[in-house]
Design an enzyme around this catalytic site. Structure first.
Site, PDB file in Angstrom:
ATOM      1  N   ASP A 173      -9.900  -4.812  -4.503  1.00  0.00           N
ATOM      2  CA  ASP A 173      -9.346  -3.795  -3.598  1.00  0.00           C
ATOM      3  C   ASP A 173     -10.238  -2.559  -3.614  1.00  0.00           C
ATOM      4  OD1 ASP A 173      -7.757  -1.884  -2.256  1.00  0.00           O
ATOM      5  OD2 ASP A 173      -5.915  -2.828  -2.944  1.00  0.00           O
TER       6      ASP A 173
ATOM      7  N   HIS B 240      -7.860  -5.406  -0.156  1.00  0.00           N
ATOM      8  CA  HIS B 240      -6.653  -4.632   0.170  1.00  0.00           C
ATOM      9  C   HIS B 240      -5.881  -5.386   1.256  1.00  0.00           C
ATOM     10  CE1 HIS B 240      -4.193  -1.081  -0.122  1.00  0.00           C
ATOM     11  NE2 HIS B 240      -4.233  -0.897   1.194  1.00  0.00           N
TER      12      HIS B 240
ATOM     13  N   SER C 149       0.843  -1.200   0.000  1.00  0.00           N
ATOM     14  CA  SER C 149       0.000   0.000   0.000  1.00  0.00           C
ATOM     15  C   SER C 149       0.882   1.256   0.000  1.00  0.00           C
ATOM     16  CB  SER C 149      -0.961  -0.053   1.191  1.00  0.00           C
ATOM     17  OG  SER C 149      -1.981   0.901   1.067  1.00  0.00           O
TER      18      SER C 149
END
Length: 244
Positions: free
Chosen positions: A182, A214, A126
């Site tokens: 996601d 995610h 991320s």
């Protein structure tokens, strides 16, 4: 901004002779401990025995999408709504550049300790993956590889202005991976980032995992391990210097 308070990274020393280093960077709101389990799993398999793992901890900074409250972050984010353009709008350039400098410093410390740049991989998840792409491709030393999970390209509109000339990591392999479900960093942003990097001539691949949100999945972590083994093959004692 006042000087940031940074905790010392979590370290996993190599279990054999230390010949390579992986710096793996967590995402927003997490700490280095969040990825310790993945590292411990890789170490149990004994395929990366010569690799030292460094898991840095982000400083606590005000995060706009968290109502300005402080949480661990590598840079501020204004909106997380699954919209690709939201993450690209109002990017925290100052925060990104501060984190870039920190990771360049971590890389240099490893080089100063005797690990060449081409035996160092920078990667993350991320925010951590995004800053890994950015700091990796703007590094003034050649790296072994870059890993970016559920991530995207930072400061994409001016990225080429920020890379060093000549570029040291034009050919450096970049492994990007993303879940097609996601809702935090939309897959479209991952794809756009991949396509943009490809169009700029970078050596990037993108793997998409069906049904993954995610997060990370075992298959993805296995592929990261394979990438690390490929980029940081064991040297044994083949390059050991004479003790004379």
């Amino acid at each position: 901004m006042a000087s940031l308070v940074r905790a010392q990274p979590l370290l996993f020393p190599a279990t054999a002779r230390h010949t390579a280093t992986v710096i793996f960077v967590h995402g927003l709101g997490d700490t280095g401990h969040g990825w310790a389990g993945a590292v411990e799993n890789w170490r149990r398999r004994q395929r990366l025995d010569e690799v030292k793992f460094i898991l840095p901890h982000a400083p606590a900074i005000p995060i706009t999408c968290n109502w300005g409250m402080k949480m661990p972050g590598w840079y501020d984010i204004h909106t997380i709504d699954g919209n690709a353009e939201s993450l690209r709008r109002n990017e925290d350039e100052a925060g990104i550049l501060r984190s870039q400098a920190y990771f360049h410093e971590l890389i240099q410390k490893e080089i100063d300790a005797g690990i060449p740049g081409d035996r160092i991989v920078l990667g993350g998840f991320s925010q951590g993956g995004a800053i890994s792409i950015f700091a990796g491709l703007t590094s003034k030393v050649k790296l072994a590889g870059i890993v970016a999970l559920s991530s995207y390209l930072l400061l994409s509109s001016k990225f080429l202005e920020l890379v060093p000339k000549p570029e040291f990591n034009k050919e450096t392999p970049i492994f990007m991976a993303h879940g097609d479900s996601d809702q935090v960093v939309n897959l479209e942003l991952g794809k756009k980032s991949y396509e943009l990097l490809k169009s700029m001539g970078y050596n990037v691949t993108l793997k998409i995992y069906e049904g993954m949100e995610h997060s990370a999945c075992p298959e993805e972590l296995d592929e990261v391990e394979s990438f690390l083994r490929e980029r940081l093959p064991a040297l044994g004692n083949s390059d050991a210097k004479s003790e004379l």
